[in-house]
Write a protein that holds these residues in place. Structure first.
Motif, short mmCIF file in Angstrom:
data_model
loop_
_atom_site.label_atom_id
_atom_site.label_comp_id
_atom_site.label_asym_id
_atom_site.label_seq_id
_atom_site.Cartn_x
_atom_site.Cartn_y
_atom_site.Cartn_z
N LEU A 312 0.85 -1.19 0.00
CA LEU A 312 0.00 0.00 0.00
C LEU A 312 0.89 1.24 0.00
O LEU A 312 1.76 1.38 0.86
N ASN A 313 0.68 2.10 -0.98
CA ASN A 313 1.49 3.32 -1.11
C ASN A 313 2.99 3.02 -1.07
O ASN A 313 3.78 3.74 -0.46
N THR A 319 -0.87 -9.32 6.44
CA THR A 319 -2.28 -9.16 6.77
C THR A 319 -3.01 -10.49 6.88
O THR A 319 -2.52 -11.52 6.41
N ARG A 332 -3.48 -5.82 10.07
CA ARG A 332 -2.26 -5.64 9.29
C ARG A 332 -1.14 -5.13 10.17
O ARG A 332 -1.37 -4.47 11.18
N ARG A 354 -9.99 -6.50 1.63
CA ARG A 354 -8.91 -5.51 1.69
C ARG A 354 -9.49 -4.11 1.95
O ARG A 354 -9.08 -3.12 1.35
N ASN A 357 -7.31 -0.92 2.87
CA ASN A 357 -6.72 -0.03 1.87
C ASN A 357 -7.39 1.34 1.88
O ASN A 357 -6.75 2.36 1.63
N GLN A 358 -8.70 1.36 2.16
CA GLN A 358 -9.46 2.60 2.10
C GLN A 358 -9.13 3.56 3.23
O GLN A 358 -9.30 4.77 3.08
N ASP A 360 -6.23 2.87 5.71
CA ASP A 360 -4.79 2.87 6.03
C ASP A 360 -4.01 3.83 5.13
O ASP A 360 -2.95 4.32 5.52
N LYS A 361 -4.52 4.09 3.94
CA LYS A 361 -3.79 4.94 3.00
C LYS A 361 -3.54 6.34 3.56
O LYS A 361 -2.61 7.03 3.13
#
Length: 365
Positions: A312-313, A319, A332, A354, A357-358, A360-361
């Motif tokens: 991610l990024n 995870t 995670r 997942r 992702n929405q 944690d970014k």
């Protein structure tokens, strides 16, 4: 209720918006989300209802079924036994379970990495009511399941295919090697080392007054499909608004999905993996636990020992998701950043979404 301990204001506000939207859009009765480092919680969002009918608000003490997050505890236990010289990852499962129903070429590592070829029947029906637990016989139940699923889907090591049955066997290995039950081993060698309050993590509902009700969307195609797998009149209650509740359940296989606890309990567990030295396992075996494996054809599986991996990024993470009737969770760790995250919904989840992702970014940059 939203509690913020410490974080960059913009990150917190952006995460707030995403999570509040989930509740406004009725995508879940409640949500709990935490971002943390090895020592403290950096951000904590906690809002919604643990029980719709009684209007019980989700709290720190609220417990939930953690489902497949349990597999990481099982893998950790196996690595502990490896350290003690009691288990060899490359040894046949039949070395430890002489009555293993599968071919001798299946190793402990194959089970841990879901490369054994053992089938994965849909496990939705593998549950029993809390009041049935005293008479439930796990070994007898799975003996029948194994007999119906004797044929391997592929040669061991050839491919990756998720298998709950593989982790049932690992639970049996842990019990056979340690001389105590799987639940007792995990409690004594992992949970007790986390210095948690009673009921924070375990394999039983410690206090039914604090346990969240799990829900499924009433008007959904998946709710119709549930009738094909479970006796809804036995395992579910009458609809509450747009949600149909599950009664309090235990998963039949403790080693693949039986863990129950609070968000704080799981965060304490995850923080151990962020520390330079953990009380749970040696550094060498922690690295082994978090090393991505390959198939016999040298293809990456996206799976370590129980932990999945992703990015991610530009930051690598490890995870696992946990989902089933009434609950969906993801956890995670981002070792490079020294942080981790956890999200819990008391609504059904049937696949690895997942979702982190929405949110944690905003914290992983």
């Amino acid at each position: 209720m939203v509690t913020i301990t410490t974080c960059v204001p913009d990150s917190c506000q952006n995460a707030d918006q995403v999570l509040v939207k989930e509740l406004i859009n009725a995508n879940a009765p409640s949500v709990q989300y935490m971002v943390f480092n090895q020592n403290m919680v950096l951000y904590h969002f906690q809002q919604g209802l643990a029980n719709i009918k009684d209007h019980e608000i989700v709290r720190d003490e609220t417990t939930f079924n953690a489902y497949s997050l349990t597999k990481t505890f099982t893998a950790l236990a196996v690595l502990q036994l490896v350290e003690q010289g009691k288990v060899d990852l490359e040894a046949s499962v039949s070395t430890y379970l002489p009555d293993c129903p599968y071919p001798a070429e299946i190793t402990i590592k194959h089970l841990l990495t879901h490369t054994s070829g053992i089938a994965d029947p849909i496990p939705l029906s593998w549950v029993h009511l809390v009041e049935e637990d005293s008479t439930f016989n796990e070994k007898k139940f799975f003996k029948t399941v194994f007999e119906k699923n004797r044929t391997l889907k592929f040669k061991p090591g050839e491919k990756f295919k998720y298998s709950n049955l593989g982790y049932v066997l690992l639970g049996q290995v842990i019990a056979a090697v340690s001389g105590i039950s799987y639940e007792k081993y995990i409690t004594q060698n992992i949970i007790s080392k986390l210095n948690l309050p009673p009921g924070a993590l375990g394999f039983q509902i410690y206090d039914t007054r604090n346990h969240a009700t799990g829900y499924h969307k009433k008007w959904s195609f998946s709710n119709l499909l549930l009738s094909c797998f479970i006796n809804k009149s036995k395992f579910m209650g009458k609809a509450e608004n747009s949600w149909q509740p599950f009664k309090f359940l235990y998963v039949n296989g403790k080693a693949y999905g039986g863990l129950i606890g609070t968000t704080n309990g799981l965060v304490k567990y995850l923080q151990e993996f962020l520390k330079p030295e953990t009380r749970l396992i040696s550094q060498a075996n922690k690295r082994l636990l978090l090393t991505e494996t390959k198939t016999a054809n040298d293809k990456n599986t996206g799976m370590c020992l129980a932990w999945f991996t992703g990015e991610l990024n530009g930051t690598r993470y490890y995870t696992h998701a946990g989902g089933g009737g009434g609950f969906y969770l993801e956890m995670r760790i981002y070792p490079e950043k020294g942080i981790g995250s956890l999200i819990v919904f008391n609504r059904s989840g049937m696949s690895d979404e997942r979702f982190l992702n929405q949110v944690d970014k905003f914290f992983v940059q």
